[in-house]
Design an enzyme around this catalytic site. Structure first.
Site, PDB file in Angstrom:
ATOM      1  N   VAL A   1       0.848  -1.190   0.000  1.00 37.71           N
ATOM      2  CA  VAL A   1       0.000   0.000   0.000  1.00 37.71           C
ATOM      3  C   VAL A   1       0.884   1.241   0.000  1.00 37.71           C
ATOM      4  O   VAL A   1       1.818   1.348   0.793  1.00 37.71           O
ATOM      5  CB  VAL A   1      -0.934   0.000   1.221  1.00 37.71           C
ATOM      6  CG1 VAL A   1      -1.692   1.316   1.325  1.00 37.71           C
ATOM      7  CG2 VAL A   1      -1.910  -1.170   1.134  1.00 37.71           C
TER       8      VAL A   1
ATOM      9  N   HIS B   1      12.567  -4.791  18.306  1.00 37.42           N
ATOM     10  CA  HIS B   1      11.302  -4.610  19.014  1.00 37.42           C
ATOM     11  C   HIS B   1      10.896  -3.133  19.008  1.00 37.42           C
ATOM     12  O   HIS B   1      10.647  -2.552  20.061  1.00 37.42           O
ATOM     13  CB  HIS B   1      11.423  -5.078  20.468  1.00 37.42           C
ATOM     14  CG  HIS B   1      11.498  -6.550  20.651  1.00 37.42           C
ATOM     15  ND1 HIS B   1      11.770  -7.132  21.877  1.00 37.42           N
ATOM     16  CD2 HIS B   1      11.341  -7.577  19.777  1.00 37.42           C
ATOM     17  CE1 HIS B   1      11.778  -8.448  21.744  1.00 37.42           C
ATOM     18  NE2 HIS B   1      11.524  -8.735  20.484  1.00 37.42           N
TER      19      HIS B   1
ATOM     20  N   HIS C   1       9.085  -9.906  25.552  1.00 40.58           N
ATOM     21  CA  HIS C   1       8.958  -9.980  24.107  1.00 40.58           C
ATOM     22  C   HIS C   1       7.557  -9.481  23.747  1.00 40.58           C
ATOM     23  O   HIS C   1       6.647  -9.470  24.572  1.00 40.58           O
ATOM     24  CB  HIS C   1       9.163 -11.413  23.632  1.00 40.58           C
ATOM     25  CG  HIS C   1      10.552 -11.922  23.860  1.00 40.58           C
ATOM     26  ND1 HIS C   1      11.378 -12.321  22.842  1.00 40.58           N
ATOM     27  CD2 HIS C   1      11.258 -12.103  25.003  1.00 40.58           C
ATOM     28  CE1 HIS C   1      12.542 -12.728  23.340  1.00 40.58           C
ATOM     29  NE2 HIS C   1      12.487 -12.593  24.660  1.00 40.58           N
TER      30      HIS C   1
END
Length: 616
Positions: A278, A553, A596
């Site tokens: 996109v 992360h 996590h």
């Protein structure tokens, strides 16, 4: 082990009345009858120029989860557009023992960042859930509760807190408890009806190393041993499960394996288009701030542009890097930045792409003495020490330094936030977590065989450094500029260095010391230890900065906060000022957590799916 082989171009067709061409004000017309595809396809004509109730941008962990829950209603039509391919039957994806083989490949976005570091991110159906290490952990309950304090009182009532997210994290999983080689668990911390399979591996390490690590870190720091850290109290050492399917030879239980594969032949109201990216949101021309669809193109930048239209919502799930970049290309962001690229501002939200928080990791190793690891893993034991366990007698001094430095840090980092005052408020919440709530500040991940036979990965969980994601071009195929600003706040270096120094002492602590012939990484030539006290802080800091890498992360770049704190989305995860654009990925997390990310992200996606179904 039996492997299924299916075409990545799988299509099933159903006849539907769908609109194909928007009229001038951005409202789709109803003039065309097309066949609407379902399942997974790479063919854009199965979706292009049609209208769906929901268009989900990004087929990663959160995008697939939200789409699956919305598509449970057969009257609801859902389109997911994913830039990566459908690689569910690629052994780099389904075989968790191939962890790391996807890094640097076509399955990885390979985002370049400052300091010459490269951030790994899944460019494949399932995103990070398809290529990550599959560790299943959750943060401190108080960290989730603190998110509500960053919202208005009305939006805080939407229950962005531990109790709510805990239930949604449990809803996502089917936990298969096992007591293997000291592994344990608490049933009440887990669900038993969800699609994501969570368990310990059949071939879990059964040698002495993981048990020795747990015993040694307890001896060295006094940290508690817990049967299960997934109950909101991760300040412990514990054996942690993985999202893997015990029914199917320990295959990875990624988002698509869990939520899509079992239903794709019957959910004819849901199509997932892969290998297409996109480029922009399509905004109505009447200043309503209504996104009537999206523009997309083949992910290799070949062929034509396509459009697709939406009746209800556009849901962004492109990740903490991809989502802010897409918003900026679509006129949502800092007007000064957008105008410099010739982009007209649709929504003035100057913090889109700011507040980036990424963790840093170093690996330490010691040579083994020939012990038998008895299995092939994955490694399943992690320690999460707090400030007082890392710094010992120096902890109170470090705490005082944090409190007294907040204003200075906020002033230095204000360009990566809304303002100094806003960042001070956020830092105060973070400091409260670290100092008063005793949130774990570092993860010590025991890793058999890396970077040596006895290995420990060290990362600072709650960095104070802040960064930015900024597009440099209107071309969607040019990756954004990512400035993490690693170690811009020296406290981050101090914590990383002290934690690494702690691991050196751990290698010398029984019973782990009895399994090694001594430290090899960094080794005593790289970080001398003449007085046998662990080495100097200065030399540890230098080694940390010379050898660290990203943990991959990233969070915070479209944060769920009040606008006066720099929030981009409200408590409904709707973009401020937009009628029908919602974000469901790690970019909305206002702060890092001591864990996590996977379990938390599944919980967020499950919660938001319910909010949408309930008209919130």
């Amino acid at each position: 082990m039996r492997f299924a082989v299916l075409s990545t171009a799988l299509l099933s067709f159903s006849f539907s009345f769908v609109s194909a061409v928007p009229i001038a004000d951005g409202t789709p017309s109803n003039s065309t009858i097309r066949k609407r595809a379902s399942g997974v396809t790479w063919n854009p004509w199965g979706a292009a120029y049609q209208t769906y109730d929901y268009v989900v941008v990004g087929g990663g962990l959160t995008g697939i989860t939200v789409a699956a829950r919305l598509a449970e209603n057969p009257a609801t039509t859902v389109l997911v557009i994913e830039a990566g391919g459908d690689n569910r039957w690629d052994p780099r994806v389904y075989d968790i023992y191939n962890y790391g083989q996807a890094f640097g490949s076509e399955l990885d976005w390979q985002y370049p960042t400052d300091a010459g570091k490269t951030m790994v991110a899944g460019k494949t159906l399932g995103g990070g859930s398809s290529i990550n290490g599959a560790a299943w952990t959750r943060g401190l309950a108080a960290q989730y509760d603190a998110w509500s304090s960053l919202l208005t009182p009305d939006e805080a009532s939407l229950n962005w807190d531990w109790n709510s997210l805990f239930n949604y994290m449990k809803k996502a999983i089917y936990h298969f408890p096992r007591s293997l080689h000291c592994a344990d668990g608490v049933d009440s911390y887990h669900g038993f009806n969800g699609p994501v399979q969570v368990t310990f591996p059949d071939d879990m390490y059964g040698g002495p190393q993981q048990k020795a690590f747990a015993q040694s870190i307890q001896t060295l720091t006094g940290i508690a041993k817990s049967p299960d850290l997934n109950g909101g109290q991760p300040n412990c050492v514990s054996f942690t499960p993985n999202n893997m399917n015990w029914h199917d030879g320990d295959r990875r239980s990624s988002a698509p394996a869990a939520y899509l594969t079992p239903v794709e032949s019957v959910r004819t109201n849901w199509i997932t288009l892969v290998n297409h990216q996109v480029s922009n949101l399509l905004w109505a021309t009447d200043d309503s701030k209504w996104a009537y669809g999206v523009k997309f193109k083949q992910a290799d930048n070949s062929g034509q542009d396509y459009e697709v239209y939406v009746r209800k919502e556009v849901i962004l799930a492109a990740g903490a890097i991809g989502t802010p970049a897409l918003l900026q290309r679509s006129g949502v962001g800092d007007p000064t930045h957008l105008s410099s690229l010739g982009i007209n501002t649709v929504l003035n939200l100057p913090t889109v792409g700011k507040n980036l928080q990424e963790q840093t990791m170093n690996a330490l190793g010691a040579a083994g003495n020939g012990f038998d690891p008895a299995g092939r893993g994955p490694s399943d034991v992690i320690a999460y020490p707090n400030l007082y366990e890392v710094f010992g007698s120096q902890a109170n001094s470090i705490a005082q330094t944090i409190w007294s430095s907040i204003s200075q840090w906020a002033d230095a980092q204000k360009g990566n936030a809304l303002s100094k005052a806003a960042l001070e408020t956020i830092y105060q919440s973070q400091a409260d977590m670290i100092i008063n709530k005793k949130a774990p500040i570092v993860e010590l991940f025991y890793d058999t065989g890396y970077p040596d036979m006895v290995g420990v990965l060290v990362w600072n969980l709650l960095p104070f450094s802040r960064g930015t994601v900024k597009i440099t071009s209107t071309d969607p195929f040019i990756k954004p500029q990512i400035n993490v600003n690693y170690f811009a706040v020296d406290m981050d270096t101090t914590i990383q260095a002290a934690s690494s120094k702690l691991v050196r002492k751990l290698f010398k602590t029984a019973p782990l010391s009895g399994l090694t012939t001594g430290e090899t990484i960094p080794g005593f030539s790289a970080v001398p230890d003449p007085n046998n006290n662990g080495g100097s802080d200065t030399e540890w800091k230098q080694w940390v900065k010379n050898t660290y890498g990203p943990v991959n992360h990233p969070v915070g770049t479209c944060a769920m906060m009040r606008q006066d704190l720099g929030g981009v989305v409200d408590g409904h995860l709707k973009v401020y000022g937009a009628q029908n654009v919602r974000i469901v990925d790690a970019s909305i997390m206002p702060t890092q957590i001591s864990a996590h990310l996977s379990s938390t992200l599944f919980g967020i996606a499950e919660k938001v799916a319910d909010m949408i179904k309930n008209g919130q």
